[in-house]
Design an enzyme around this catalytic site. Structure first.
Site, PDB file in Angstrom:
ATOM      1  CD  GLU A   1      45.836  47.994  77.633  1.00 37.96           C
ATOM      2  OE1 GLU A   1      46.687  48.371  76.828  1.00 37.96           O
ATOM      3  OE2 GLU A   1      46.100  47.582  78.776  1.00 37.96           O
TER       4      GLU A   1
ATOM      5  CG  ASP B   1      48.214  47.482  73.990  1.00 37.36           C
ATOM      6  OD1 ASP B   1      48.037  48.634  74.445  1.00 37.36           O
ATOM      7  OD2 ASP B   1      48.590  46.527  74.693  1.00 37.36           O
TER       8      ASP B   1
ATOM      9  CB  ILE C   1      50.834  53.042  75.115  1.00 33.51           C
ATOM     10  CG1 ILE C   1      50.632  54.398  74.436  1.00 33.51           C
ATOM     11  CG2 ILE C   1      52.276  52.905  75.615  1.00 33.51           C
ATOM     12  CD1 ILE C   1      50.959  55.600  75.347  1.00 33.51           C
ATOM     13  CG  ASP C   2      52.169  46.000  75.085  1.00 34.14           C
ATOM     14  OD1 ASP C   2      51.363  45.680  75.968  1.00 34.14           O
ATOM     15  OD2 ASP C   2      53.229  45.376  74.874  1.00 34.14           O
TER      16      ASP C   2
ATOM     17  CB  THR D   1      50.913  52.042  79.995  1.00 39.44           C
ATOM     18  OG1 THR D   1      50.130  51.734  78.845  1.00 39.44           O
ATOM     19  CG2 THR D   1      50.530  53.420  80.502  1.00 39.44           C
TER      20      THR D   1
ATOM     21  CG  ASP E   1      48.824  42.387  76.296  1.00 37.31           C
ATOM     22  OD1 ASP E   1      49.208  43.566  76.180  1.00 37.31           O
ATOM     23  OD2 ASP E   1      48.124  41.994  77.251  1.00 37.31           O
TER      24      ASP E   1
END
Ligand code: IPD
Length: 323
Positions: free
Chosen positions: A121, A139, A141-142, A144, A274
Site C-alpha cells: 500500500e 498492507d 497497517i490496515d 491506519t 485489503d
C-alpha cells in the site's frame, strides 16, 4: 457387530482417545486445535507453503509489534512522532509507522525470496501489474485511522500470491495478539485454532460489516452507502458495524464473529492489499466470496461480498440495489 463384542476386536494399543473440540458457546464455532506446522510439513503438495507461511507469520508479528511500540510513544491522536500525512483524500492517512512496517516486511521478503515481486500500500504500486509471477502483497497497517486514534482494530496483512491466487495469507492484530493465517485448501486458523464461519441463516441474527472508505462530503455516493446500511436495518439485521480494518473484517467473517462484509456500493471498493490475505482466511473457513453483481471475485476489482452461505443471498439482496 454387537457393542458387547467390540472389546474382542480391540487391543489397548488400538484405543484412540478422542477429545471433543472446545466449543465457543456464543458462536457455536468448533475450535479444533491444530498443529499447523506439523500438518503442513506432511503436505505432499507445495512444500514451499511452509516456508511462505513461516516467513509471513514472523514478519507480520515483528512489524505489528514494532508499530504497536511506536504508537505507545505517541499517546495522543495528534501523534506528532508518527509524522501523519494524507494521501488520496483528507481521510486517507499514512504515518511513519506504516512506512517502517512496510520497509521491514519488504526487506525480510527480499532476503529470502529475492526474485519475488512486491506490492504494498505504501508504494502506491499500480496493482494492474499483478500477474502469474510469485508476488507478495502487503498492507503494512490496515486501519491506519484506528491506529492513529488508538482504537484496537488495526492489523498487518501479508499474502503470498501465485497465478493471481493467494496461496498463504496472514493477518496479525497486535493489540489483541490475534494472528490469523490460512493456506489454500488447508483451512484457516486464529492463533493456531482452526476457524469456521457461523451457521447464521437469517439477517435478523447476522452482524454485517461495511466500511465508508475515503468517500466524504454530501453527494450521491455517500447517500448510496448510507442507503445500503439503512436497507439492512429496515430488513431487521441484528447489527451493522464499521470496524475500520478491511483485513480484519474478512478475518472476523472467517472467525464466525461476523456473518458478512461487503464493499463497492459507491466506489468505496477496497484495494488488493485489503483483500489478499483476509479473503483467504474467510473462504478457507467456509465463507463465500463474489463481486456484488454475482460475478467471480477478483482481488483487483472494485466490489466484494463475503459471507457465510446462509446469509449471502439476503445480504446481496439488501445492498445490491444501491450501486
Ligand atoms: C483502509 C481500511 C478501511 C477501508 C479502506 C482501506 P488503510 O485501509 O481497511 O476500513 O474502508 O478502504 O483502505 O488505508 O487503513 O490501510
Amino acid at each position: 457387530m454387537k457393542s458387547g463384542n467390540i472389546s474382542k476386536y480391540l487391543r489397548v494399543s488400538d484405543i484412540l482417545i478422542v477429545c471433543a473440540p472446545p466449543i465457543d458457546p456464543f458462536y457455536q464455532t468448533p475450535q479444533r486445535p491444530a498443529k499447523v506446522h506439523q500438518h503442513l510439513a506432511k503436505m505432499s503438495a507445495p512444500e514451499d507453503a511452509l516456508g511462505w507461511l513461516q516467513l509471513a507469520r514472523t514478519l507480520a508479528r515483528e512489524a505489528g509489534d514494532m508499530v504497536l511500540a511506536m504508537r505507545k510513544l505517541s499517546p495522543s491522536s495528534a501523534a506528532p512522532a508518527l509524522n501523519l500525512e494524507t494521501k488520496s483524500a483528507s481521510s486517507d492517512l499514512v504515518t511513519s509507522a506504516d512506512r517502517a512496517s512496510q520497509r521491514h516486511i519488504f526487506s525480510g521478503i527480499k532476503k529470502q525470496y529475492p526474485s519475488h515481486r512486491l506490492i504494498g500500500e505504501e508504494d502506491a504500486t499500480p496493482y494492474g501489474m499483478l500477474d502469474a509471477r510469485p508476488t507478495w502483497i502487503v498492507d503494512a497497517i490496515d486501519g491506519t485511522t484506528n491506529y492513529i486514534h488508538d482504537i484496537s482494530e488495526f492489523s498487518v496483512s501479508i499474502a503470498f500470491v501465485l497465478n493471481k491466487t493467494t496461496q498463504v495469507g496472514v493477518v496479525y492484530a497486535p493489540k489483541s495478539g490475534e494472528l490469523y493465517h490460512a493456506v489454500v485448501n488447508r483451512g484457516s486458523f486464529c492463533n493456531d485454532l482452526r476457524l469456521s464461519t457461523s451457521a447464521t441463516t437469517t439477517l435478523s441474527r447476522a452482524i454485517i460489516i461495511s466500511e465508508w472508505g475515503y468517500i466524504r462530503g454530501a453527494g450521491r455516493n455517500v447517500d448510496k452507502m448510507v442507503s445500503a446500511n439503512r436497507e439492512l436495518l429496515a430488513r431487521d439485521v441484528r447489527g451493522v458495524r464499521q470496524l475500520g480494518s478491511g483485513c480484519l473484517d474478512l478475518c472476523y467473517v472467517g472467525h464466525g464473529r461476523a456473518d458478512g462484509v461487503y464493499c463497492g456500493v459507491a466506489g468505496e471498493g477496497w484495494h488488493v492489499w485489503d483483500y489478499a490475505a483476509g479473503a483467504l482466511v474467510a473462504t478457507e473457513a467456509g465463507a463465500e466470496i463474489r463481486r456484488l453483481d454475482g460475478g467471480p471475485f477478483d482481488m483487483t476489482g472494485d466490489s466484494m461480498v463475503c459471507a457465510t452461505a446462509g446469509v449471502l443471498a439476503a445480504l446481496v439482496g439488501a445492498v445490491r440495489e444501491r450501486f
